[in-house]
Design a protein around this motif. Structure first.
Motif, PDB file in Angstrom:
ATOM      1  N   LEU A 199      32.079  85.271  40.472  1.00 56.19           N
ATOM      2  CA  LEU A 199      33.044  86.111  41.183  1.00 56.19           C
ATOM      3  C   LEU A 199      32.615  86.314  42.632  1.00 56.19           C
TER       4      LEU A 199
ATOM      5  N   CYS B 122      34.572  92.688  43.322  1.00 54.40           N
ATOM      6  CA  CYS B 122      35.228  91.397  43.555  1.00 54.40           C
ATOM      7  C   CYS B 122      36.191  91.514  44.736  1.00 54.40           C
TER       8      CYS B 122
ATOM      9  N   GLU C  54      37.865  88.612  46.048  1.00 48.36           N
ATOM     10  CA  GLU C  54      38.622  87.374  46.191  1.00 48.36           C
ATOM     11  C   GLU C  54      40.068  87.689  46.542  1.00 48.36           C
TER      12      GLU C  54
ATOM     13  N   ARG D  33      43.103  88.355  43.975  1.00 51.05           N
ATOM     14  CA  ARG D  33      42.611  88.524  42.610  1.00 51.05           C
ATOM     15  C   ARG D  33      42.429  90.003  42.314  1.00 51.05           C
ATOM     16  N   ARG D  34      43.017  90.448  41.237  1.00 43.56           N
ATOM     17  CA  ARG D  34      42.965  91.856  40.852  1.00 43.56           C
ATOM     18  C   ARG D  34      42.264  91.949  39.493  1.00 43.56           C
ATOM     19  N   LEU D  35      41.251  92.817  39.389  1.00 38.76           N
ATOM     20  CA  LEU D  35      40.559  92.961  38.114  1.00 38.76           C
ATOM     21  C   LEU D  35      40.721  94.373  37.551  1.00 38.76           C
TER      22      LEU D  35
ATOM     23  N   GLU E  71      41.471  84.517  33.592  1.00 43.34           N
ATOM     24  CA  GLU E  71      42.799  84.448  34.208  1.00 43.34           C
ATOM     25  C   GLU E  71      43.219  85.683  34.988  1.00 43.34           C
ATOM     26  N   GLY E  72      42.520  86.803  34.808  1.00 42.21           N
ATOM     27  CA  GLY E  72      42.782  87.960  35.645  1.00 42.21           C
ATOM     28  C   GLY E  72      43.756  88.976  35.082  1.00 42.21           C
TER      29      GLY E  72
ATOM     30  N   ARG F  13      52.370  85.279  39.450  1.00 44.73           N
ATOM     31  CA  ARG F  13      51.462  86.293  39.990  1.00 44.73           C
ATOM     32  C   ARG F  13      51.917  86.767  41.363  1.00 44.73           C
TER      33      ARG F  13
ATOM     34  N   SER G  25      40.618  80.313  40.079  1.00 43.44           N
ATOM     35  CA  SER G  25      41.798  81.181  40.056  1.00 43.44           C
ATOM     36  C   SER G  25      43.030  80.442  40.542  1.00 43.44           C
ATOM     37  N   GLN G  26      42.882  79.568  41.552  1.00 46.98           N
ATOM     38  CA  GLN G  26      44.029  78.801  42.020  1.00 46.98           C
ATOM     39  C   GLN G  26      44.466  77.805  40.966  1.00 46.98           C
TER      40      GLN G  26
ATOM     41  N   GLU H 112      46.348  79.437  38.113  1.00 47.98           N
ATOM     42  CA  GLU H 112      47.545  80.200  38.476  1.00 47.98           C
ATOM     43  C   GLU H 112      48.796  79.533  37.930  1.00 47.98           C
TER      44      GLU H 112
END
Length: 567
Positions: free
Chosen positions: A61, A160, A162, A165-167, A234-235, A301, A474-475, A478
């Protein structure tokens, strides 16, 4: 990994999970394989393998430059695998009183979760609201060699940075807007469950505010661990998927066990869903839950992020901040309209509640506010504009002299019409819809929602270049934003390449008339004196005439959306 990663676990509760088997594959270069293994439960039976995979994912991450690690924890708290007294470590205020779920941990291991959370509170003073953190920490403790490693894992999730990106939600504003976004998604993807909530709960938004707890807290360990597998890969969107699947299964159970629907206090509905989730293993397997979750053709997303941002903006306009106090947070927010404060000459309180169940969930924070009525303000289009401008969205209700009732939900301020000068030009978004109430209730949404083949999501050259230049996990994982089945009606028409302009003619007005819905006909046409109107099929909403095709208006009302928190 040679270290024992199960020291906190009560193995008598873990079924056939192996703690001793040599780990299988733990490092992945093929991102599709990683995603497939996460979804299929490849690591569910091997505790050591899952631990090794998690550590790899967490170490990968991108985080803030100064992110506390295991050494920081050891310096501050020390490090112990022995029994800790939970009462010695007060849970942070930002968890909002959420208890630590046991998750097959040893009884004394709950104290270790308290210790980790206490240290997190000291190292992350900017966190103001994160009720899912006790569950996440308890889960990660399963696959940690010691408390310090668990602390480092939690810290990396919180730090994180990024882009996109949401966690974990870390403010009340983010958390509450996520609840509103979940309500929007339920409205779109679980209409039967939403109808059940409207029929049974006095406060639907209050029920939906539990959605994260269903996934991170109430699910049994075997389910929660499988969710964590895909969540780390995958988030955040995974949490929405699983919560929607839970609600679908809950509605199915209610339909099978109860024929009569009666209004209940929201607390009773919330408790009923909680009991169902806690006992979900009696009717659903983890595989079945995830299969249902990933069968939902959810918005991309990018579109969900836009919707989330819109909900945050809506809350900010109502005075909600990132550090909102719980005493304010717990003010009642009603989706159902308060009958004592509602008075219309066209519809009853029950009928307006039905209409309120159709509107986007983020406006459920508001009560109806009468802006304009011909019985008081007269039959003048100019007065109509002067009373309605500055309000967004609005709800129009019409009663004809024959007693028929119809109307429209209009997403955009009528002042927008001025951009076209004297020329009649259409504006608005796909959240607009038209409806009729009598003789029967029926809503007609934007035709593209039901027929997405009419549009393709537009992707800018910058987006395409960004996608081409990014090969990170992550890309690669997606979901493609260009899938025409994943159209968010929240977005304005400029986000879409429409095959026909006639499918995006939502609302228009000038000095001579107002029009709602266009394309080879108008859903509603009203003249400048607000006396006469026409209704016919239009391409934008694909509706039949909403009442007699040529009608005389007995009464017209326009309602705005009043913030209950400042009223």
């Amino acid at each position: 990994m040679a270290v024992d990663c199960g020291v906190f676990v009560d193995w008598s509760q873990m079924g056939d999970v192996s703690r001793d088997a040599a780990p299988g594959k733990t490092e992945y270069k093929d991102l599709k394989e990683l995603k497939q293994h996460a979804r299929s439960g490849q690591w569910a039976k091997n505790h050591s393998q899952r631990s090794a995979v998690y550590q790899q994912l967490l170490k990968a991450l991108p985080c803030r430059t100064v992110t506390p690690d295991a050494a920081v924890y050891r310096d501050i708290v020390g490090n112990s695998n022995s029994k800790r007294n939970p009462s010695a470590y007060t849970l942070p205020e930002f968890v909002d009183g959420t208890a630590v779920p046991c998750y097959c941990l040893k009884a004394e291991s709950v104290g270790s979760v308290h210790a980790v959370l206490s240290c997190v509170a000291g190292q992350f003073p900017d966190i103001s609201h994160c009720p899912s953190l006790p569950a996440v920490t308890a889960l990660l403790l399963h696959w940690s060699a010691d408390e310090a490693q668990c602390f480092e894992s939690v810290s990396r999730m919180l730090a994180c940075n990024e882009p996109g990106r949401r966690l974990l939600d870390q403010t009340f504003l983010a958390y509450q807007s996520a609840c509103m976004t979940f309500g929007d998604l339920v409205h779109k993807y679980c209409p039967a469950a939403h109808k059940l909530m409207v029929a049974t709960a006095t406060d639907v938004l209050e029920v939906y505010s539990d959605w994260q707890r269903w996934v991170l807290g109430d699910l049994p360990f075997s389910f929660a661990a499988r969710v964590m597998d895909v969540f780390l890969v995958e988030g955040y969107k995974v949490l929405y998927r699983v919560a929607l699947a839970i609600l679908k299964f809950y509605r199915k159970q209610r339909a099978a066990t109860s024929s009569a629907l009666t209004k209940q206090d929201s607390a009773a509905v919330r408790r009923d869903i909680q009991v169902f989730v806690q006992n979900i293993g009696k009717s659903v397997t983890p595989d079945k839950l995830l299969e249902k979750a990933f069968s939902i053709r959810l918005f991309s997303r990018k579109e969900i992020t836009l919707l989330q941002l819109a909900n945050e903006k809506s809350l900010q306009q109502k005075g909600i901040t990132v550090k909102q106090k719980s005493s304010i947070k717990r003010q009642n927010v009603h989706l159902a309209v308060n009958a004592d404060n509602f008075s219309s000459e066209i519809v009853s309180a029950k009928e307006i509640r039905d209409i309120w169940s159709w509107i986007p969930e983020r406006f459920a924070l508001c009560q109806p506010q009468l802006l304009f009525t011909t019985s008081t303000h007269g039959c003048s289009l100019n007065r109509f504009y002067s009373h309605c401008e500055g309000y967004e969205p609005t709800l129009m209700l019409i009663r004809t002299i024959d007693g028929e009732v119809c109307g429209a939900f209009l997403s955009t301020d009528w002042e927008e019409r001025k951009r076209g000068g004297n020329k009649l030009s259409f504006f608005g978004t796909g959240e607009c819809f038209v409806f009729r109430m009598k003789p029967e209730m029926e809503r007609y949404e934007w035709v593209v929602i039901k027929h997405p083949e009419l549009a393709n999501t537009a992707q800018s050259a910058d987006d395409e270049q960004t996608s081409a230049n990014n090969n990170d996990a992550s890309q690669s994982l997606e979901e493609p934003a260009a899938d025409p089945s994943q159209l968010s009606p929240f977005l304005s028409t400029r986000h879409f390449n429409l095959n026909s302009r006639n499918t995006s003619m939502f609302m228009a007005g000038n000095v001579d008339s107002i029009i709602i819905g266009g394309g080879e006909g108008n859903a509603l046409y009203i003249d400048s004196e607000l006396n006469h109107g026409r209704t016919e099929r239009c391409l934008t909403f694909d509706n039949p005439p909403l009442c007699a095709e040529s009608f005389q208006i007995a009464l017209l009302e326009v309602w705005g959306f009043k913030d209950t928190m400042t009223s």
